[in-house]
Scaffold this motif. Structure first.
Motif, PDB file in Angstrom:
ATOM      1  N   ARG D  15       5.846   6.898  -3.696  1.00  0.00           N
ATOM      2  CA  ARG D  15       6.029   6.988  -5.147  1.00  0.00           C
ATOM      3  C   ARG D  15       6.716   5.727  -5.699  1.00  0.00           C
ATOM      4  NH1 ARG D  15       9.103  12.142  -7.847  1.00  0.00           N
ATOM      5  NH2 ARG D  15       7.052  13.021  -7.466  1.00  0.00           N
ATOM      6  N   GLU D  16       7.633   5.185  -4.938  1.00  0.00           N
ATOM      7  CA  GLU D  16       8.348   3.983  -5.396  1.00  0.00           C
ATOM      8  C   GLU D  16       7.399   2.778  -5.452  1.00  0.00           C
ATOM      9  OE1 GLU D  16       9.650   6.152  -3.194  1.00  0.00           O
ATOM     10  OE2 GLU D  16      10.982   6.967  -4.744  1.00  0.00           O
ATOM     11  N   GLN D  17       6.537   2.679  -4.441  1.00  0.00           N
ATOM     12  CA  GLN D  17       5.582   1.567  -4.449  1.00  0.00           C
ATOM     13  C   GLN D  17       4.625   1.669  -5.635  1.00  0.00           C
ATOM     14  OE1 GLN D  17       4.289   2.279  -0.364  1.00  0.00           O
ATOM     15  NE2 GLN D  17       4.708   0.135   0.132  1.00  0.00           N
ATOM     16  N   GLN D  20       6.331   0.591  -8.724  1.00  0.00           N
ATOM     17  CA  GLN D  20       6.536  -0.859  -8.813  1.00  0.00           C
ATOM     18  C   GLN D  20       5.232  -1.589  -9.173  1.00  0.00           C
ATOM     19  OE1 GLN D  20       8.583  -2.555  -5.464  1.00  0.00           O
ATOM     20  NE2 GLN D  20       8.466  -4.651  -6.281  1.00  0.00           N
TER      21      GLN D  20
END
Lengths: 73, 73, 73, 73, 73, 73
Positions: D15-17, D20
């Motif tokens: 989810r963080e990737q 970003q």
């Protein structure tokens, strides 16, 4: 010979809602553009909110911010 | 530099069938259009029949109607 | 009910080449996946080399570099 | 009013990737093309390696071959 | 947050027809799926009949065959 | 093996702007998702404002309304 791709966030759309969207878009293309329904294909893609970006963030995050703003009013 | 998107209804296509479709389309683009296979990408999307509209109804419904017509002959 | 989108760089493909690509892909999908040709639509998009990026540069630039490398061998 | 579709193989992106990638592409389109973030939508599609063809084979097969080549050096 | 891509053959659609298709699809998505119009984008692609394949041939050829069949009745 | 499709309104984007968008998105996918640039393809589609619908109207109309609102302040 239309092909229509409807991309929406995955929000629990029902089978009935999908059928209605398909029926109405096909009818619009037939009436406005004179397109034959038997040559009209429509594909609905449902996308997880983590995979849909809006305004520089995921939709998951966007909705959280929006909910926070509305509850703080 | 071709990119090919093959969108089909989800009907239990096997891994072998996918591999063959990829092999043949890549070969067609190389032979007919002189496209390099190492620059050719193909994505196969499989779509639930409830999400594929045809002739103003979902494919689920279209197939039911068609089966009913054929069995009533 | 396949829909196929073939995206290639705009390189002066002829009408005959397009017809052949369409014929062969339709035939592949019929033979391998048992898809009906009268439900198979294929759209070919031709893209200017300035609008196709590869390896971090436009295709226009990529081809120039490649031609330069080959002539300097 | 940009719409961006990022299609990648399904490789356990977090989810963080995703957040970003969305943040950076939106920022690029705003800075380079002067596009408003509140009109910028980005959809990330993750595709099984069996469904992504490259160089005439599935990505699953391509990766196997590549791993075999590298381990045999 | 819908994105809709309407792909049709290039047949001299007018600006008014495009506006009406956009208005009606947006209205359908709002009424049936509760989607906000200010988050709804629709792109209409018009494709040359040489670039649209149907039933294994280009649309140009398909239309010729169909016209010939109808005039010979 | 990413494929990225960037769809924007046709607003006279220059070749340099396209090259920069391609460079930056490729760099983002390499750094954040570890994607190889030599497997990364990006296609930029430029769409006439009459063919891009937003908020239930064409972009042509949307921009007119917006300009009128701003000049009347």
């Amino acid at each position: 010979m239309p092909f229509v791709n409807v991309v929406v966030t995955r929000d629990g759309i029902t089978r009935e809602q999908k059928a209605q969207v398909i029926r109405e878009i096909t009818e619009t293309l037939q009436r406005v553009l004179d397109k034959r329904p038997d040559l009209t294909h429509i594909v609905i893609d449902e996308v997880d909110t983590d995979n849909w970006g809006y305004a520089g963030m995921t939709s998951t995050e966007y909705r959280k911010q929006r909910a926070a703003e509305q509850s703080s009013r």
